[in-house]
Design a protein around this motif. Sequence first.
Motif, PDB file in Angstrom:
ATOM      1  N   UNK A 334      99.102  57.430 100.546  1.00  0.00           N
ATOM      2  CA  UNK A 334      99.378  58.859 100.871  1.00  0.00           C
ATOM      3  C   UNK A 334      99.984  59.519  99.912  1.00  0.00           C
ATOM      4  N   UNK A 335      99.368  60.435  99.374  1.00  0.00           N
ATOM      5  CA  UNK A 335      99.901  61.420  98.264  1.00  0.00           C
ATOM      6  C   UNK A 335     100.372  62.765  98.383  1.00  0.00           C
ATOM      7  N   UNK A 336     100.903  63.001  99.759  1.00  0.00           N
ATOM      8  CA  UNK A 336     101.515  64.135 100.274  1.00  0.00           C
ATOM      9  C   UNK A 336     103.064  63.726 100.020  1.00  0.00           C
ATOM     10  N   UNK A 337     103.802  64.740 100.190  1.00  0.00           N
ATOM     11  CA  UNK A 337     105.333  64.674  99.882  1.00  0.00           C
ATOM     12  C   UNK A 337     105.750  63.564 100.935  1.00  0.00           C
ATOM     13  N   UNK A 338     105.420  63.548 101.966  1.00  0.00           N
ATOM     14  CA  UNK A 338     105.906  62.757 103.168  1.00  0.00           C
ATOM     15  C   UNK A 338     105.325  61.263 102.729  1.00  0.00           C
ATOM     16  N   UNK A 339     104.310  61.134 102.414  1.00  0.00           N
ATOM     17  CA  UNK A 339     103.604  59.816 101.889  1.00  0.00           C
ATOM     18  C   UNK A 339     104.306  59.012 100.823  1.00  0.00           C
ATOM     19  N   UNK A 340     104.604  60.189  99.711  1.00  0.00           N
ATOM     20  CA  UNK A 340     105.222  59.423  98.678  1.00  0.00           C
ATOM     21  C   UNK A 340     106.806  59.107  98.943  1.00  0.00           C
ATOM     22  N   UNK A 341     107.451  59.851  99.808  1.00  0.00           N
ATOM     23  CA  UNK A 341     108.968  59.530 100.140  1.00  0.00           C
ATOM     24  C   UNK A 341     108.722  58.290 100.862  1.00  0.00           C
ATOM     25  N   UNK A 342     107.958  57.926 101.814  1.00  0.00           N
ATOM     26  CA  UNK A 342     107.733  56.565 102.513  1.00  0.00           C
ATOM     27  C   UNK A 342     107.408  55.548 101.734  1.00  0.00           C
ATOM     28  N   UNK A 343     106.434  55.740 100.768  1.00  0.00           N
ATOM     29  CA  UNK A 343     106.204  54.765  99.838  1.00  0.00           C
ATOM     30  C   UNK A 343     107.111  54.482  98.590  1.00  0.00           C
ATOM     31  N   UNK A 344     107.889  55.319  98.430  1.00  0.00           N
ATOM     32  CA  UNK A 344     109.344  55.050  97.395  1.00  0.00           C
ATOM     33  C   UNK A 344     109.935  54.091  98.070  1.00  0.00           C
TER      34      UNK A 344
END
Length: 384
Positions: A334-344
């Motif tokens: 997920x490259x959305x802002x939420x997706x990147x936050x979760x992935x980080x």
Amino acid sequence: MTTMKKAVLAAALVASLVLSACGANGGGALQAGQGIAKQITIAAVNDQSGPYGYAGVSASKGARLAIEQITEQNYLGDDVRIELQQSDPAGEIERAVSDVTKAIADNSVSAILGPTLGQQAAAVASIVNQRTVPTVFTQSGSPGVVTGDYTFRATAPMETYYTAGDKWLADNGFDRVSLIYNGTLPTYAALVKDVIEPDQRKYGFSIDQTVEVQSTTQDFTSQAQRIAAAAPKAVTMLLTAPQSVTFMKQLRQTGYAGQVLGSTNQSAGMIAPAGAAAEGLVYPVDFSAAMDTPESKAFVDAFTAKYGQAPDPYAAEGFDAMWWIARGIKTSNDSSREGIRDGLAKVAAQGFTGAMGALTFDGNDMRVPGVVVRWRDGKENLLE
């Protein structure tokens, strides 16, 4: 008014612009749950000029190299491209806040590679948390940076590995030390109070005199003479890269031939302009081109091939920061802002191996093994 108070005031003054420029939610090329976009934009808001521009320039170089590798490996999928959108706050807190504000308002920006200067980072941290934009800082060792779910730091705070330098002093019999430090920089002020002073008791050495200077100090003649007159067994030097070159020259001109312990600001050849005056300088760093792990060697070779020079720690931090973001995107798919936050956050919980070695995390804050090096014959040499 203190520098930190100015940073807080700058954030408050510009916060209203953020609220008016942005909608209530969202951002990013895709919304959460829509997968990985073919075009992913990362806004790099770090100094490219001014007194601390060298750190931002190197961080962005490392990030660009990481992007090349991510693309070449099709790491995020076929035809997925990452664009680094660069700005230059040029050492100014207000400009950093303004540049971050613009990045937040741009819905194509999925994440931010944040300022390297601590005062700038502290000023924008609350804003990116409020507006839910994942931001990965490099350097930025000040308190008040990693403060919420959307703030991450890809540089281990200096205090987490600097103690290795103090231990080296004690282990080698340097039990009476003079200290000179740049009190303008919160990182150094905190290092003195929270690490060096406790390390005196821990490792059994004493600091006989403490000399504080400012970022505007360019001539160290009087300070060097004062230190040399005290004849310490060693000198601990916490200065910016340009300041350290001048201080080392002027210290040696007094006739002082003792040991000097520096910091990461002298790494990767930044002390080279001091010439013979820098010979034998020792300093702890989070990364050195002399490191011999496979991942470190591969990074050094790739960076040298691309830019024609060996990387410094700032470049390694930018490289690992971008790979952290890419790993986060892949982990969450997920490259959305939420997706990147979760992935980080998920990647941080597991850790990974990067240019700086085996990377672990305290929450969203990176930790590294660190090494102690000696500057000799124009290059860094690892010390055991």
